[in-house]
Design a protein around this motif. Structure first.
Motif, short mmCIF file in Angstrom:
data_model
loop_
_atom_site.label_atom_id
_atom_site.label_comp_id
_atom_site.label_asym_id
_atom_site.label_seq_id
_atom_site.Cartn_x
_atom_site.Cartn_y
_atom_site.Cartn_z
N LEU A 11 2.37 11.82 -6.82
CA LEU A 11 3.11 10.80 -6.11
C LEU A 11 2.37 9.47 -6.22
N PRO A 12 3.08 8.38 -6.52
CA PRO A 12 2.42 7.07 -6.57
C PRO A 12 2.16 6.53 -5.18
N ASN A 13 1.18 5.67 -5.06
CA ASN A 13 0.92 4.97 -3.79
C ASN A 13 1.94 3.85 -3.64
N ALA A 14 3.16 4.25 -3.35
CA ALA A 14 4.32 3.36 -3.38
C ALA A 14 5.36 3.92 -2.43
N PRO A 15 6.43 3.15 -2.14
CA PRO A 15 7.46 3.64 -1.23
C PRO A 15 8.31 4.75 -1.83
N GLY A 16 8.68 5.70 -0.98
CA GLY A 16 9.67 6.70 -1.31
C GLY A 16 10.65 6.81 -0.16
N VAL A 239 5.62 0.84 15.41
CA VAL A 239 5.24 1.86 14.42
C VAL A 239 4.80 1.20 13.12
N TRP A 240 5.46 0.12 12.72
CA TRP A 240 4.98 -0.63 11.56
C TRP A 240 3.56 -1.15 11.81
N ALA A 241 3.28 -1.62 13.02
CA ALA A 241 1.94 -2.11 13.34
C ALA A 241 0.92 -0.97 13.28
N LEU A 242 1.32 0.23 13.74
CA LEU A 242 0.42 1.37 13.66
C LEU A 242 0.20 1.78 12.21
N LEU A 243 1.22 1.62 11.38
CA LEU A 243 1.03 1.87 9.95
C LEU A 243 -0.03 0.92 9.38
N ASP A 244 0.07 -0.37 9.69
CA ASP A 244 -0.93 -1.32 9.21
C ASP A 244 -2.33 -0.90 9.64
N TYR A 245 -2.46 -0.50 10.90
CA TYR A 245 -3.75 -0.05 11.42
C TYR A 245 -4.27 1.14 10.62
N THR A 246 -3.35 2.05 10.27
CA THR A 246 -3.72 3.24 9.51
C THR A 246 -4.14 2.89 8.08
N LEU A 247 -3.32 2.08 7.42
CA LEU A 247 -3.61 1.74 6.02
C LEU A 247 -4.91 0.95 5.87
N GLU A 248 -5.26 0.16 6.87
CA GLU A 248 -6.53 -0.55 6.83
C GLU A 248 -7.71 0.41 6.79
N ARG A 249 -7.52 1.62 7.29
CA ARG A 249 -8.58 2.62 7.33
C ARG A 249 -8.47 3.65 6.21
N SER A 250 -7.27 3.91 5.76
CA SER A 250 -7.06 4.94 4.74
C SER A 250 -6.97 4.38 3.33
N GLY A 251 -6.55 3.10 3.22
CA GLY A 251 -6.17 2.58 1.91
C GLY A 251 -4.76 3.01 1.58
N ARG A 274 11.59 -1.57 1.20
CA ARG A 274 10.96 -2.85 0.82
C ARG A 274 9.93 -3.27 1.86
N ARG A 275 10.20 -2.98 3.13
CA ARG A 275 9.22 -3.31 4.15
C ARG A 275 7.97 -2.44 3.98
N ALA A 276 8.15 -1.18 3.59
CA ALA A 276 7.02 -0.32 3.29
C ALA A 276 6.25 -0.85 2.08
N GLU A 277 6.97 -1.34 1.08
CA GLU A 277 6.33 -1.93 -0.10
C GLU A 277 5.46 -3.11 0.29
N THR A 278 5.95 -3.93 1.21
CA THR A 278 5.19 -5.09 1.68
C THR A 278 3.91 -4.65 2.40
N ALA A 279 4.01 -3.61 3.23
CA ALA A 279 2.83 -3.11 3.93
C ALA A 279 1.78 -2.60 2.94
N LEU A 280 2.22 -1.90 1.92
CA LEU A 280 1.28 -1.40 0.92
C LEU A 280 0.68 -2.53 0.10
N ALA A 281 1.48 -3.54 -0.18
CA ALA A 281 0.99 -4.68 -0.96
C ALA A 281 -0.11 -5.42 -0.21
N ARG A 282 0.02 -5.54 1.11
CA ARG A 282 -1.02 -6.19 1.90
C ARG A 282 -2.35 -5.45 1.77
N MET A 283 -2.29 -4.13 1.73
CA MET A 283 -3.51 -3.36 1.61
C MET A 283 -4.13 -3.52 0.22
#
Length: 289
Positions: A11-16, A239-251, A274-283
């Protein structure tokens, strides 16, 4: 039987998104930003027909994640041998990039319950779940991911915190973990703990997928907030904010949008992706060169 022939093994590190048949044509025409799809295993355990034909076409273009909802990993009864055999048949043909199931139970004797029910976190439960996962992984010949549940009550007999319990299951069995961030938020609200503290305690190095979904708001008998993991609406801002918090720690991780009830038209689901793509792009942008 169809031939398994594609090469989407990771699986790519990308939206599904969770695949729904009504979106088949639009997915093939409007690929971005989705790079992989999830299916529910139990919808594809037949021997042929349109569902498998569509799945074959999709698997030639997308990595596929298979998500089981019927094994009852946490149940007291042995795993259903016929269900395991059908699951193996599907995975042998499809060769999915990922397979996952829930830390929950949904069967009693010969009865199947249309819910994923929580478990007490005890040593006895730990042993039973590990035995079931060992059996499952041996039968299907692949590593599975185990998903954290959404909870509406806590068990007095629990002797493990959920993140530590999941970490120990993964350590004993070699399975990976599927982190559902919405489930964390739902459980934290319902049980009164900090979702950020949960993420801090979670073994993020074992995570193979992250999921997001919508929930409904209600109240319990005392007027306190009660969240229901419905997968029937857009992901809410906290929940989007909690995702950001998570990705900052997990990559970056493969990130799925789940929408299983009151399924919207494809453009609405694509906007969530697309919003998920934006969150991943920030990381990705935050990682030093």
């Amino acid at each position: 039987m169809l031939d398994a022939r594609h090469a989407h093994t990771v699986l790519p590190n990308a939206p599904g998104v969770g695949y729904k048949p009504q979106h088949f044509s639009e997915i093939l025409q409007d690929v971005r930003p989705v790079e992989w799809l999830e299916i529910h295993a139990e919808n594809y355990m037949g021997d042929g027909g349109r569902p498998l034909a569509q799945l074959r076409a999709l698997s030639e273009r997308f990595a596929i994640s298979v998500h089981g909802v019927g094994l009852s990993i946490g149940g007291e009864s042995p795993l259903d041998a016929d269900h395991l055999a059908r699951l193996k048949h599907l995975c042998d043909w499809l060769q999915p990039a990922s397979f996952s199931e829930h830390l929950a139970w949904s069967t009693h004797d010969s009865h199947f319950l249309n819910d994923l029910l929580p478990l007490p976190y005890t040593d006895a439960t730990l042993t039973r779940i590990c035995d079931h996962i060992d059996q499952l992984q041996e039968v299907i010949g692949r590593k599975m991911l185990l998903e954290n549940p959404s909870s509406y009550l806590a068990f007095d007999e629990s002797t493990w915190e959920e993140p530590a319990f999941l970490d120990e299951v993964a350590r004993r069995t070699g399975c990976g973990l599927l982190l559902d961030v919405n489930n964390v938020f739902v459980s934290a609200t319902n049980l009164g703990f900090s979702p950020q503290a949960y993420i801090d305690a979670y073994p993020l190095d074992r995570v193979g997928e992250i999921h997001l979904g919508g929930h409904d708001e209600d109240e319990d008998d005392h007027g306190a907030p009660l969240l229901i993991d419905s997968h029937g609406r857009e992901v809410v801002d906290p929940v989007w904010a909690l995702l950001d918090y998570t990705l900052e720690r997990s990559g970056p991780r493969p990130l799925l949008i789940e929408w299983d009830t009151d399924v919207p038209d494809w453009p609405v689901l694509a906007d969530e992706a697309r919003r998920a793509e934006t969150a991943l792009a920030r990381m990705t942008e935050a990682v030093p060169a």
